[in-house]
Design an enzyme around this catalytic site. Structure first.
Site: not given
Ligand code: ATP
Ligand code: MG
Length: 570
Positions: A44, A270, A280
């Site tokens: 994104e 992850r 983020k």
């Protein structure tokens, strides 16, 4: 043999196997997907990439490489307001820097807005989606909990015609934000909350960085992602574990619609690393709050940060490979990342001498105006890297902590009356120590043994210490920035009752002015590291360093510098 963009070669079979590869091997054997492998990396564009993303990039692009498939770069841009072309540009730069290439396969989820809208209308026509007019709070209430089933929305049984009409008017911009949403009609009693009539479209009167004001409605991730994958012919849609519970919805959407194919979603754990944060949201906060100097602050775990610090793409890829691909979340030690960098630079970084905290050393029996250009190898074991010349003269600088007035036992460096070898040069003996009024040592006066230029003493006496130096008149001034971990606890987010920022390490940056480096570094340009012997690996700062104004970042320290230097002399 294939090559990464940065010129590093690699055999596909070097990549260790993992459960994702096992799935793909099985698919290839059974002839699924016509023997094709198509993956994607779907960031994104709302921030800069970090080392966690590198794991996903290496996995997706690595699979495409090794299976002779392709990997798409797709911007998942369905959240206007938070997204920006600055982020898109940085993401492309970072993926390329890591050594990967998407070729022509460059996409945006926003390319599919029209198709996504059509698919949503199709769901409505099938009676599998409806416009719901509950407000956000009512929605939450109706949703139920993990232990209690949800309740059906009173709008659930609107007719197809009414739903189509309302959805078209949502698109036409007739309603304010939050007035309605479009929901998939699945099962309010499902044990999986994601299947309780999830929202697939919401009204957002907000400009999009690519589509401008064309759309007042935007599709949700769960609706967008699976359809984008299918439209691009993705075979294996690899994502992180938190999407495991979304997989039934991924499959449900694709099962209802006339899409060209049905990709398989596969989840992996992850990457987490200690002493830093890889979210983020938090990284944005560190940047906008001024806790760091920017996204590319060399202490940041962003790819632009570690690149500026001196990390190489090969070190990052190697790290991702060692971390591996697993199904269970874990936290990787920052030391492993540093190890991978050292391993690369030990082999590939040319050597140089620099003095971080200079102390003057005068060789009183060496002529004032004499200069010897001494030859030094650029690498102790790789002759192909050639040699450099290092000027030697009467006045030198050595490292302040390579001298002690009153040394403890086993201190092999310089002390009053003691001998030490100057790297690539002579053995010198300290004959006088000059202090200033406060008692601080300001100068050492030494004699040298002219017969020991890169040669052992003729009388067989042992001189154990070897220290680095630069010639005072020839050395270049430099600023050196030393970095430590950004946080001073392993998991800054572990205790939710305190702000993770209270764990920022106040000593994460130390700036040393007045450092001295050898003249061969005059034109040192960023993008490569040198080993300053005994001190670590340093690279010119890409923002602030210029010829005549050298600024070096320490990428990583040297481990076992003594052991290495001793070995290289044998
Ligand atoms: P964040 O949670 O920090 O906001 P994100 O997952 O929302 O990150 P995206 O831009 O959506 O960020 O991520 C793009 C891809 O990178 C996704 O496929 C995501 O699963 C993957 N990714 C993100 N963070 C990690 C991580 N720490 N380890 C491995 N893969 C990751
Ligand atoms: Mg995401």
């Amino acid at each position: 043999m294939d090559e990464f963009r940065d010129g590093t070669a690699k055999q596909p079979e070097e990549t260790p196997s993992n459960f994702v590869r096992a799935i793909i091997d099985g698919d290839l054997q059974s002839g699924k997907n016509g023997g094709k492998v198509v993956t994607r990396f779907p960031p994104e564009p709302n921030g800069y990439l970090h080392i966690g993303h590198a794991k996903s990039i290496c996995l997706n692009f690595g699979l495409a490489r090794d299976y002779r498939g392709v990997c798409h770069l797709r911007f998942d841009d369905t959240n206007p307001g938070k997204e920006d072309v600055e982020y898109e540009d940085s993401i492309q730069e970072d993926v390329r820097w890591l050594g990967f290439d998407w070729g022509d396969h460059f996409y945006h989820a926003s390319d599919y807005f029209e198709k996504l809208y059509e698919f949503a209308c199709e769901l409505i026509r099938q009676g599998k989606a409806y416009v719901c007019s509950l407000n956000a709070e009512e929605m939450r209430e109706y949703r139920g909990t993990l232990t209690q089933p949800g309740k059906e929305s009173p709008y659930r049984n609107r007719t197809v015609e009414e739903n189509l009409d309302l959805f078209q008017r949502m698109r036409a911009g007739e309603f304010p934000d939050g007035a309605h949403v479009l929901r998939a009609k699945i099962d309010m009693a499902s044990p999986n909350l994601n299947m309780r009539d999830p929202v697939i479209y919401r009204i957002r009167h907000e400009s999009h960085h690519r589509t401008g004001d064309a759309w007042p409605i935007y599709p949700m991730y769960d609706f967008t992602h699976c359809i984008s994958d299918a439209l691009e012919g993705i075979t294996h849609s690899i994502c992180t574990l938190e999407f495991e519970d979304h997989r039934p919805l991924y499959d449900w959407v694709l099962d209802q619609l006339p899409v060209p194919c049905h990709p398989q979603q596969i989840e992996f754990a992850r990457l987490n690393i200690n002493y830093t944060v890889l979210s983020k949201r938090r990284l944005i906060e560190l940047v906008t709050g001024g806790y760091v100097s920017g996204w590319d602050d060399p202490r940041m775990p962003t790819l632009s940060g570690i690149r500026r610090r001196g990390y190489t793409p090969a070190a990052v890829r190697n790290f991702c490979e060692r971390v591996g691909v697993a199904k269970r979340d874990s936290c990787v030690d920052m030391g492993l990342l540093e190890f991978c960098l050292r391993e690369d630079l030990e082999k590939n970084a040319p050597r140089a001498m620099g003095v971080l905290r200079p102390l003057k050393l005068v060789i009183i029996d060496y002529p004032e105006d004499k200069v010897e250009e001494l030859e030094a190898p650029c690498h102790p074991s790789d002759a192909s890297m050639g040699t450099r010349t290092v000027p030697f003269a009467r006045e030198l600088y050595i490292e302040r902590d390579d001298f002690m007035d009153d040394p403890p036992p086993k201190y092999f460096r310089l002390a009053p009356g003691r001998e030490v070898r100057l790297r690539y040069a002579y053995i010198v003996r300290c004959v006088e120590v000059i202090h200033d009024d406060s008692g601080e040592v300001v100068e050492l006066r030494c004699t040298h043994d002219p017969a020991t230029l890169n040669a052992a003493p003729a009388d067989g006496r042992k001189v154990k210490g070897i220290i680095h130096w630069v010639a005072a008149r020839h050395a270049l001034d430099a600023q050196v920035r030393l970095y430590d971990r950004l946080f001073d606890v392993e998991d800054p987010c572990a205790d939710k009752s305190v702000d993770y920022k209270t764990h920022l390490n106040p000593h994460s940056l130390e700036v040393l002015d007045g450092c001295k480096v050898e003249p061969s570094l005059r034109d040192a340009a960023s993008g490569r590291c040198w080993q300053f012997e005994r001190l670590g690996y340093f690279c010119p700062d890409s923002r602030d360093s210029a010829p005549g104004h050298l600024v070096f970042n320490r990428a990583v320290t040297l481990k076992d510098s003594w052991a290495k230097i001793d070995k290289s002399r044998k």
